[in-house]
Motif scaffolding. Structure first.
Motif, PDB file in Angstrom:
ATOM      1  N   GLN A 166      -5.149   5.160   4.402  1.00  0.00           N
ATOM      2  CA  GLN A 166      -5.975   4.826   5.656  1.00  0.00           C
ATOM      3  C   GLN A 166      -7.240   5.873   5.521  1.00  0.00           C
ATOM      4  O   GLN A 166      -8.293   5.001   5.770  1.00  0.00           O
ATOM      5  CB  GLN A 166      -5.320   5.189   6.794  1.00  0.00           C
ATOM      6  N   HIS A 188       1.412  -1.278  10.286  1.00  0.00           N
ATOM      7  CA  HIS A 188       2.334  -1.076   9.015  1.00  0.00           C
ATOM      8  C   HIS A 188       3.690  -0.310   9.509  1.00  0.00           C
ATOM      9  O   HIS A 188       3.652   0.792  10.132  1.00  0.00           O
ATOM     10  CB  HIS A 188       1.667  -0.504   8.083  1.00  0.00           C
ATOM     11  N   ASN A 232      -7.934  -4.030   6.949  1.00  0.00           N
ATOM     12  CA  ASN A 232      -6.665  -3.455   6.716  1.00  0.00           C
ATOM     13  C   ASN A 232      -6.639  -2.013   7.054  1.00  0.00           C
ATOM     14  O   ASN A 232      -5.758  -1.457   7.142  1.00  0.00           O
ATOM     15  CB  ASN A 232      -6.864  -3.249   5.245  1.00  0.00           C
ATOM     16  N   LEU A 272      -3.268  -1.208   8.553  1.00  0.00           N
ATOM     17  CA  LEU A 272      -2.174  -0.038   8.313  1.00  0.00           C
ATOM     18  C   LEU A 272      -2.278   1.072   9.144  1.00  0.00           C
ATOM     19  O   LEU A 272      -1.120   1.667   9.203  1.00  0.00           O
ATOM     20  CB  LEU A 272      -2.910   0.579   6.975  1.00  0.00           C
ATOM     21  N   HIS A 311       0.687  -1.425  -0.131  1.00  0.00           N
ATOM     22  CA  HIS A 311      -0.057  -0.009  -0.084  1.00  0.00           C
ATOM     23  C   HIS A 311       0.918   1.339  -0.053  1.00  0.00           C
ATOM     24  O   HIS A 311       0.300   2.351   0.145  1.00  0.00           O
ATOM     25  CB  HIS A 311      -0.867   0.055   1.216  1.00  0.00           C
TER      26      HIS A 311
END
Length: 448
Positions: free
Chosen positions: A417, A407, A399, A403, A214
């Motif tokens: 995000q 992350h 996610n 994230l 990402h």
């Protein structure tokens, strides 16, 4: 109670109700506004030439001839900056070893910061990760990296009664008198000419897959995975919920067994969602072996169990709201009980049933805990319908959490995000809006 007192109480309750609505609206506005603003920033932003290079190289999108012209344009300035680095490295070789060692300690962060801003120098293809093959793709991030290049962060500990204060010192002062000193002013003056920022409308954020966890790309696999899980859950939960509601309202007799079933349904509605996730792992994956490990099927079944009590309750209330005269008239005309349920009661209760179903669908789309152990992965590509029985999937809810908290470059991808949050909120709002519109349309047809 006299009339005057009643009027005062009525006005007080009215004012309290209006005040509560206003407070809720303001609270919602405070929460939603930054989500919308920052979420739209994932699609609308100033993109640099590095973003256009990324789109062309990784997604084969853009004008190749125009990109080559821009690359040649920025190369004039970038080559000068990298030439100053090379000249300084040669200068270090002729310095006193002690002084050269001191300069090298300060030079390492400068070289890294310049490469982070502009990407690797021409001809350097040693980078393995995609994030190291490109400079800053977004202008606001480029400005942050430019500041990190020009200034060194330091901390003031002089006052023992106050927490350390951060302050910045220009890096150029540390290289005064060397061939590297002019580079800082040159980059600061020509940063826009090196990156060519341009307003960008990047719809690919919603349709592209992510690249390098990402750092680049879009969120399409997460959007698709969210729909697969939510719709899969409804395929299992909605028919079972409606059938259970019919049993409770039309066939079940008051007794210990029925009371136990109702209590169990009410209890399930209050169970924490993480418990459903652990149950899905233990029952659907480890016991029933619906898949070898995480899969969309296991996640959908887990979500179905979680939303089933809500669907049952909503369908039951909708059926009980149908006037008893409808049922009596149908039975009086000679219809069977089942035929009355299917042709009279369910159509009349359909608006309420669908509303409860769509609201449950929105909840399934936004849940995180039930899919952690059963379906969700942090990074993955979009899967096809044929893979839902055996493959896990990324999902927006999981996610977003991953994230933001796990992350390694969480601070660098805030726009991703917020973009995911806005996409998830939009999906849930659209589902709820569709429930309202569908209910209104069906009600209108039923009224003739």
């Amino acid at each position: 109670m006299n009339l005057g007192t009643r009027k005062i109480l009525d006005r007080s309750f009215t004012a309290l109700g209006i005040g509560s609505i206003v407070v809720m609206a303001l609270a919602l506005l405070i929460v939603i506004t930054p989500i919308i603003y920052n979420g739209l920033g994932a699609v609308f932003f100033k993109g640099t030439i590095e973003h256009r290079k990324l789109l062309y190289n990784e997604f084969h999108r853009g004008d190749g001839a125009e990109l080559e012209r821009e690359i040649a344009e920025v190369a004039v300035y970038r080559d000068q900056a990298y030439r100053m680095l090379a000249d300084f490295e040669l200068e270090l070789e002729g310095m006193d070893p002690e002084k050269a060692r001191e300069y090298r300690m300060q030079y390492g962060p400068v070289k890294t910061a310049l490469q982070t801003l502009l990407g690797p120098p021409p001809g350097d293809d040693s980078a393995i990760l995609t994030r190291f093959r490109y400079g800053q793709t977004r202008w606001e991030k480029a400005e942050e990296k430019l500041h990190a290049l020009l200034y060194e962060s330091k901390w003031d500990y002089s006052d023992p009664d106050v927490m350390a204060k951060e302050y910045f010192v220009r890096r150029a002062e540390s290289f005064e008198g060397t061939k590297l000193a002019p580079m800082f002013g040159f980059v600061e003056k020509n940063a826009e000419k090196m990156l060519l920022p341009r307003f960008t409308l990047y719809w690919g954020f919603l349709t592209d897959s992510s690249i390098d966890a990402h750092i680049f790309g879009g969120i399409w696999p997460e959007i698709q995975g969210t729909f697969f899980l939510a719709i899969g859950a409804m395929l299992f939960a909605f028919p079972l919920g409606v059938v259970a509601a019919i049993y409770f309202t039309e066939y079940a007799k008051d007794g210990v067994f029925t009371s136990m079933l109702r209590s169990a349904n009410s209890t399930l509605a209050g169970v924490p969602s993480i418990v459903f996730g652990l149950f899905g792992l233990a029952f659907f994956i480890n016991t029933l072996n619906v898949s070898e490990s995480k899969s969309v099927l296991a996640g959908a079944l887990t979500l179905a169990i979680m939303i089933l009590p809500t669907i049952i309750r909503a369908a039951e209330e909708a059926i009980l709201a149908v006037p008893k005269t409808y049922k009596e008239a149908s039975l009086g005309l000679g219809s069977t009980k089942w035929n009355t349920i299917v042709t009279v009661i369910l159509p009349a209760a359909l608006p309420g049933i669908i509303t409860g179903g769509v609201i449950s669908l929105g909840r399934a789309a936004g849940e995180t805990a039930p899919i952690i152990f059963t379906a969700a992965v942090s990074v993955g590509s979009a899967i096809g319908i044929a893979d839902v029985l055996s493959s896990p999937t990324p999902a927006l809810s999981w996610n977003i959490y991953n994230l933001a908290s796990e992350h390694e470059a969480a601070a660098e991808i805030r726009h991703v995000q917020y973009g995911m949050v806005l996409a998830l909120v939009s999906i849930v709002l659209l589902l709820n809006l569709s429930a309202v519109l569908l209910r209104a349309r069906i009600s209108k047809k039923l009224k003739g």
